[in-house]
Write a protein that holds these residues in place. Structure first.
Motif, PDB file in Angstrom:
ATOM      1  N   TYR A 127     -10.585  15.375  -1.655  1.00 18.02           N
ATOM      2  CA  TYR A 127     -10.151  14.651  -0.459  1.00 18.02           C
ATOM      3  C   TYR A 127     -11.289  13.908   0.203  1.00 18.02           C
ATOM      4  O   TYR A 127     -12.453  14.346   0.180  1.00 18.02           O
ATOM      5  CB  TYR A 127      -9.532  15.627   0.545  1.00 18.02           C
TER       6      TYR A 127
ATOM      7  N   ALA B 140     -10.495   8.428   5.327  1.00 17.27           N
ATOM      8  CA  ALA B 140     -10.541   6.968   5.299  1.00 17.27           C
ATOM      9  C   ALA B 140     -11.352   6.436   6.476  1.00 17.27           C
ATOM     10  O   ALA B 140     -11.368   7.014   7.570  1.00 17.27           O
ATOM     11  CB  ALA B 140      -9.125   6.411   5.337  1.00 17.27           C
TER      12      ALA B 140
ATOM     13  N   TYR C 119      -6.282  10.957   5.509  1.00 16.79           N
ATOM     14  CA  TYR C 119      -6.868  11.453   4.273  1.00 16.79           C
ATOM     15  C   TYR C 119      -6.314  10.692   3.072  1.00 16.79           C
ATOM     16  O   TYR C 119      -5.198  10.194   3.096  1.00 16.79           O
ATOM     17  CB  TYR C 119      -6.532  12.937   4.081  1.00 16.79           C
ATOM     18  N   TYR C 120      -7.118  10.639   2.057  1.00 19.17           N
ATOM     19  CA  TYR C 120      -6.616  10.227   0.755  1.00 19.17           C
ATOM     20  C   TYR C 120      -7.265  11.145  -0.271  1.00 19.17           C
ATOM     21  O   TYR C 120      -8.242  11.843   0.029  1.00 19.17           O
ATOM     22  CB  TYR C 120      -6.916   8.750   0.475  1.00 19.17           C
TER      23      TYR C 120
ATOM     24  N   ASP D  68      -8.002  12.199  -4.684  1.00 26.33           N
ATOM     25  CA  ASP D  68      -8.013  11.928  -6.114  1.00 26.33           C
ATOM     26  C   ASP D  68      -7.469  13.179  -6.801  1.00 26.33           C
ATOM     27  O   ASP D  68      -7.778  14.302  -6.388  1.00 26.33           O
ATOM     28  CB  ASP D  68      -9.444  11.654  -6.584  1.00 26.33           C
TER      29      ASP D  68
ATOM     30  N   GLU E 170       2.358  11.043  -4.410  1.00 22.17           N
ATOM     31  CA  GLU E 170       1.493   9.979  -3.891  1.00 22.17           C
ATOM     32  C   GLU E 170       0.739  10.434  -2.650  1.00 22.17           C
ATOM     33  O   GLU E 170      -0.331   9.908  -2.341  1.00 22.17           O
ATOM     34  CB  GLU E 170       2.334   8.747  -3.569  1.00 22.17           C
ATOM     35  N   GLU E 171       1.301  11.398  -1.915  1.00 22.08           N
ATOM     36  CA  GLU E 171       0.660  11.916  -0.712  1.00 22.08           C
ATOM     37  C   GLU E 171       0.798  13.430  -0.692  1.00 22.08           C
ATOM     38  O   GLU E 171       1.834  13.970  -1.061  1.00 22.08           O
ATOM     39  CB  GLU E 171       1.309  11.331   0.555  1.00 22.08           C
TER      40      GLU E 171
END
Length: 271
Positions: free
Chosen positions: A117, A120, A136-137, A139, A192-193
């Protein structure tokens, strides 16, 4: 008929008073004793019907099962680490009658995914630090996959990847476990999330929206402190120095207190 009924009552009453049984009117002494100590029989308790009863062949016929039926069964027999009280393993539980065994084996994929995580950047590259929840984004990449052909005729245990669940792992790293019917998950079926950061508990029950109807069960092991992570997923501070999002007041400009005491107003001199 009334005479016979009256005689029966008299025999029972006499036996009770004398303390002895008169067997002259009864061919079997046990009949009088049974009648004197009779009590209502308890109501029969209905037996529970097992969800997957076995047939004459010793297995539950799953021929013609739909994808939904297979998925429901897999979700029942495969226990995730949070559901196991003794050790951290993925287990296939074998309970005849409760989950089969099935007459035809089902293919199951047990997949472990590493989540990294980052937070952003805000406008102008500034990170969100106003006490509100950061954006948050993450991988995601597969670390381990185990394929099972199972009918629940015996128990199976799958160990967790040690590095993925290590206590000293990065504060930005988490794990996702998926239990899927059929083939392995593709990238188009992954979520995706995945929301994290609200609950600092080890195992999170927050919903994970997979883009697949083949997922029978899943479990999220969230990162310990994603709030301190840089956009590239590296810790930038000690988690103890950065408060949990939402724990601080979000009103940066509180409304001034305009209350007043009426007695002070009355005591003030008139201009």
């Amino acid at each position: 008929m009334p005479v016979v009924a009256l005689l029966s009552v008299a025999v029972l009453f006499t036996g009770g008073c004398s303390g002895t049984q008169d067997t002259s009117l009864s061919g079997d002494p046990s009949e009088s004793a049974t009648a004197a100590s009779w009590s209502p029989s308890p109501s029969p308790t209905p037996s529970l019907t097992p969800p997957y009863p076995t047939g004459a062949s010793g297995c539950h016929d799953n021929k013609g099962w739909t994808a939904q039926e297979s998925r429901d069964w897999v979700g029942l027999v495969v226990n995730t680490p949070k559901e196991n009280y003794e050790d951290d393993q993925v287990q296939v539980v074998s309970l005849p009658g409760y989950n089969g065994p099935l007459c035809r084996k089902i293919t199951v994929q047990v997949e472990f995914w590493k989540l990294v995580y980052g937070v952003a950047d805000g406008v102008g590259g500034e990170r969100l630090s106003d006490g509100t929840k950061p954006v948050y984004y993450f991988d995601i990449r597969r670390v381990k996959r185990v394929e099972l052909r199972t009918d629940a005729s015996d128990e199976r245990k799958i160990d967790l990847p040690k590095s993925l669940y290590a206590s000293d792992r990065s504060a930005c790293e988490g794990a996702l476990l998926s239990i899927t019917v059929g083939k392995p998950l593709t990238s188009k079926e992954l979520p995706e999330e995945i929301e994290v950061g609200g609950d600092e508990s080890r195992w999170d029950s927050a919903p994970v929206d997979f883009r697949s109807k083949r997922v029978a069960d899943y479990e999220l092991f969230q990162p310990s402190a994603p709030r301190v992570c840089s956009p590239d997923g590296k810790p930038t501070a000690d988690p103890a120095d950065v408060p949990t999002p939402g724990s601080q007041p979000t009103d940066l400009y509180p409304t001034p207190d305009t209350s007043f005491d009426i007695d002070d107003v009355l005591r003030s001199p008139t201009p």
